[in-house]
Design a protein around this motif. Structure first.
Motif, PDB file in Angstrom:
ATOM      1  N   ASP A 141      25.980 -19.147  -6.144  1.00 20.65           N
ATOM      2  CA  ASP A 141      25.546 -17.755  -6.254  1.00 20.65           C
ATOM      3  C   ASP A 141      26.097 -16.882  -5.130  1.00 20.65           C
ATOM      4  O   ASP A 141      26.413 -15.712  -5.346  1.00 20.65           O
ATOM      5  CB  ASP A 141      24.018 -17.684  -6.278  1.00 20.65           C
ATOM      6  N   GLY A 142      26.230 -17.428  -3.912  1.00 21.20           N
ATOM      7  CA  GLY A 142      26.767 -16.644  -2.814  1.00 21.20           C
ATOM      8  C   GLY A 142      28.220 -16.268  -3.035  1.00 21.20           C
ATOM      9  O   GLY A 142      28.622 -15.122  -2.803  1.00 21.20           O
ATOM     10  N   THR A 143      29.026 -17.225  -3.494  1.00 19.47           N
ATOM     11  CA  THR A 143      30.437 -16.953  -3.797  1.00 19.47           C
ATOM     12  C   THR A 143      30.556 -15.933  -4.918  1.00 19.47           C
ATOM     13  O   THR A 143      31.356 -14.986  -4.843  1.00 19.47           O
ATOM     14  CB  THR A 143      31.152 -18.256  -4.199  1.00 19.47           C
TER      15      THR A 143
ATOM     16  N   GLY B 208      21.589 -15.908  -1.060  1.00 15.67           N
ATOM     17  CA  GLY B 208      21.839 -17.101  -0.257  1.00 15.67           C
ATOM     18  C   GLY B 208      22.731 -16.902   0.942  1.00 15.67           C
ATOM     19  O   GLY B 208      22.910 -17.823   1.740  1.00 15.67           O
ATOM     20  N   GLU B 209      23.318 -15.713   1.097  1.00 16.58           N
ATOM     21  CA  GLU B 209      24.173 -15.423   2.249  1.00 16.58           C
ATOM     22  C   GLU B 209      23.413 -14.536   3.229  1.00 16.58           C
ATOM     23  O   GLU B 209      22.624 -13.680   2.834  1.00 16.58           O
ATOM     24  CB  GLU B 209      25.459 -14.725   1.800  1.00 16.58           C
TER      25      GLU B 209
ATOM     26  N   ASN C 238      18.814 -11.640  -5.698  1.00 17.24           N
ATOM     27  CA  ASN C 238      17.736 -11.216  -4.822  1.00 17.24           C
ATOM     28  C   ASN C 238      18.262 -10.878  -3.436  1.00 17.24           C
ATOM     29  O   ASN C 238      19.368 -11.288  -3.047  1.00 17.24           O
ATOM     30  CB  ASN C 238      16.659 -12.299  -4.710  1.00 17.24           C
ATOM     31  N   ALA C 239      17.468 -10.139  -2.703  1.00 13.61           N
ATOM     32  CA  ALA C 239      17.732  -9.853  -1.292  1.00 13.61           C
ATOM     33  C   ALA C 239      16.391  -9.872  -0.571  1.00 13.61           C
ATOM     34  O   ALA C 239      15.347  -9.595  -1.175  1.00 13.61           O
ATOM     35  CB  ALA C 239      18.422  -8.506  -1.119  1.00 13.61           C
ATOM     36  N   SER C 240      16.417 -10.202   0.716  1.00 10.64           N
ATOM     37  CA  SER C 240      15.145 -10.321   1.433  1.00 10.64           C
ATOM     38  C   SER C 240      15.336 -10.085   2.915  1.00 10.64           C
ATOM     39  O   SER C 240      16.435 -10.229   3.460  1.00 10.64           O
ATOM     40  CB  SER C 240      14.528 -11.705   1.210  1.00 10.64           C
ATOM     41  N   ILE C 241      14.234  -9.724   3.575  1.00 13.70           N
ATOM     42  CA  ILE C 241      14.182  -9.646   5.021  1.00 13.70           C
ATOM     43  C   ILE C 241      12.946 -10.413   5.475  1.00 13.70           C
ATOM     44  O   ILE C 241      12.009 -10.626   4.703  1.00 13.70           O
ATOM     45  CB  ILE C 241      14.137  -8.196   5.531  1.00 13.70           C
TER      46      ILE C 241
ATOM     47  N   ILE D 140      15.007 -19.408   6.798  1.00 12.39           N
ATOM     48  CA  ILE D 140      14.968 -20.575   5.915  1.00 12.39           C
ATOM     49  C   ILE D 140      16.375 -20.959   5.482  1.00 12.39           C
ATOM     50  O   ILE D 140      16.735 -22.142   5.442  1.00 12.39           O
ATOM     51  CB  ILE D 140      14.066 -20.289   4.697  1.00 12.39           C
ATOM     52  N   LEU D 141      17.207 -19.957   5.173  1.00 10.45           N
ATOM     53  CA  LEU D 141      18.579 -20.237   4.761  1.00 10.45           C
ATOM     54  C   LEU D 141      19.378 -20.886   5.887  1.00 10.45           C
ATOM     55  O   LEU D 141      20.203 -21.774   5.642  1.00 10.45           O
ATOM     56  CB  LEU D 141      19.269 -18.955   4.311  1.00 10.45           C
ATOM     57  N   ALA D 142      19.146 -20.429   7.121  1.00 10.91           N
ATOM     58  CA  ALA D 142      19.844 -21.042   8.255  1.00 10.91           C
ATOM     59  C   ALA D 142      19.460 -22.508   8.384  1.00 10.91           C
ATOM     60  O   ALA D 142      20.311 -23.381   8.610  1.00 10.91           O
ATOM     61  CB  ALA D 142      19.515 -20.282   9.540  1.00 10.91           C
TER      62      ALA D 142
END
Length: 301
Positions: free
Chosen positions: A60-62, A265-266, A126-129, A135-137
């Protein structure tokens, strides 16, 4: 192609793609993404060369990075799902089988779909702050050690939350309605299929042309962990674990001048405030002609 996406990587995925492409009546040029250059830059270069279709082969990030270069253009995007979850491809009925997905590059029909933007940067799912970028890191560290899998993804959530996440004071503007609250996490969703897979409400909000905005209450480390477990088991409660709002235009301001923002995811550190906008029909994607609810759309849809 991102050779590092998902479980089927590198030479094996490349051989499968090229083998299936030999059956097409089109010439196919396969390029591996160069980590020294951004995905967007490489996609814009391909776009400038005048190819009939630009294909995103990866997770999904790509796919999001390539879609960002194509949004607003008349060049359609093909998708070969190589990621772990593949929410975007699955939402459009694009098959996980590589040979079938490659065949769709010739047999698919163009469909214009919306894209979201946060401070001008595109997202599809999706996008988030807040807590999720952390969590992704952690997920990337877990993947590096144990490999990419859904179990590893869920474990990384618990590992990150055990470190504790502090709530932020947020000033929200949702289509002109202003609110102030404290929360450790705001999730802005655009993919109704992903909500369905997670057993979450909000699908009808997205289907009506708005973002589904999920706001986690301030409940401390263990409360966040209980919510994460409830999400993984399909038992998340709207009254207990989140507040759900809808908006076409959303601005979020925090006390910090810069915050990490996750998009499909990025992760990237962006300057606030964070302005989320929805662009209907901005991206053309090749999809199956008979996928339920996805009739072909014209360029001016």
């Amino acid at each position: 192609m991102n050779p590092g996406s998902g479980r089927r990587r590198g030479r094996a995925a490349e051989a499968a793609i090229l083998g299936a492409a030999r059956k097409l009546d089109r010439e196919v040029v396969l390029r591996r993404l160069d980590r020294r250059r951004s995905v967007g830059d490489q996609a814009r270069q391909a776009l400038s060369e005048g190819h009939a279709v630009i294909v995103a082969a990866g997770g999904d990030g790509t796919i999001c990075g390539i879609a960002a270069a194509l949004a607003g253009s008349d060049t359609p995007m093909g998708v070969l799902p190589l990621g772990t979850f593949n929410y975007f491809a699955r939402s459009l009925g694009i098959p996980a089988d590589l040979e079938a997905a490659v065949a769709l590059l010739q047999d698919g029909v163009p469909r214009r779909i919306p894209v979201g933007r946060v401070n001008g940067r595109v997202f599809l799912n999706n996008a988030s702050i807040g807590a999720y970028p952390a969590i992704l890191a952690m997920r990337e560290r877990v993947y590096d050690r144990w490999g990419r899998s859904r179990a590893a993804a869920y474990w990384s959530v618990l590992r990150a939350l055990l470190g504790g996440r502090h709530a932020m004071m947020l000033d929200l503007d949702l289509d002109g309605e202003r609110r102030q609250l404290r929360s450790p996490l705001v999730f802005v969703m655009l993919n109704a299929f992903q909500l369905e897979q997670l057993s979450l409400d909000g699908q009808e909000i997205i289907e009506n042309g708005r973002f589904a905005v999920f706001i986690a209450p301030e409940k401390g480390r263990w409360g966040m962990i209980r919510s994460a477990i409830a999400l993984a088991t399909g038992r998340l409660s709207r009254s207990r674990d989140f507040e759900l709002l809808g908006a076409r235009d959303l601005t979020i301001a925090t006390p910090a001048a810069r915050n990490r923002v996750a998009r499909d995811g990025e992760r990237a550190r962006l300057e606030g405030p964070f302005h989320f906008t929805l662009e209907q029909g901005a991206l053309e994607v090749l999809v199956p002609g008979r996928h339920p609810g996805l009739a072909p759309a014209s360029h001016d849809a």
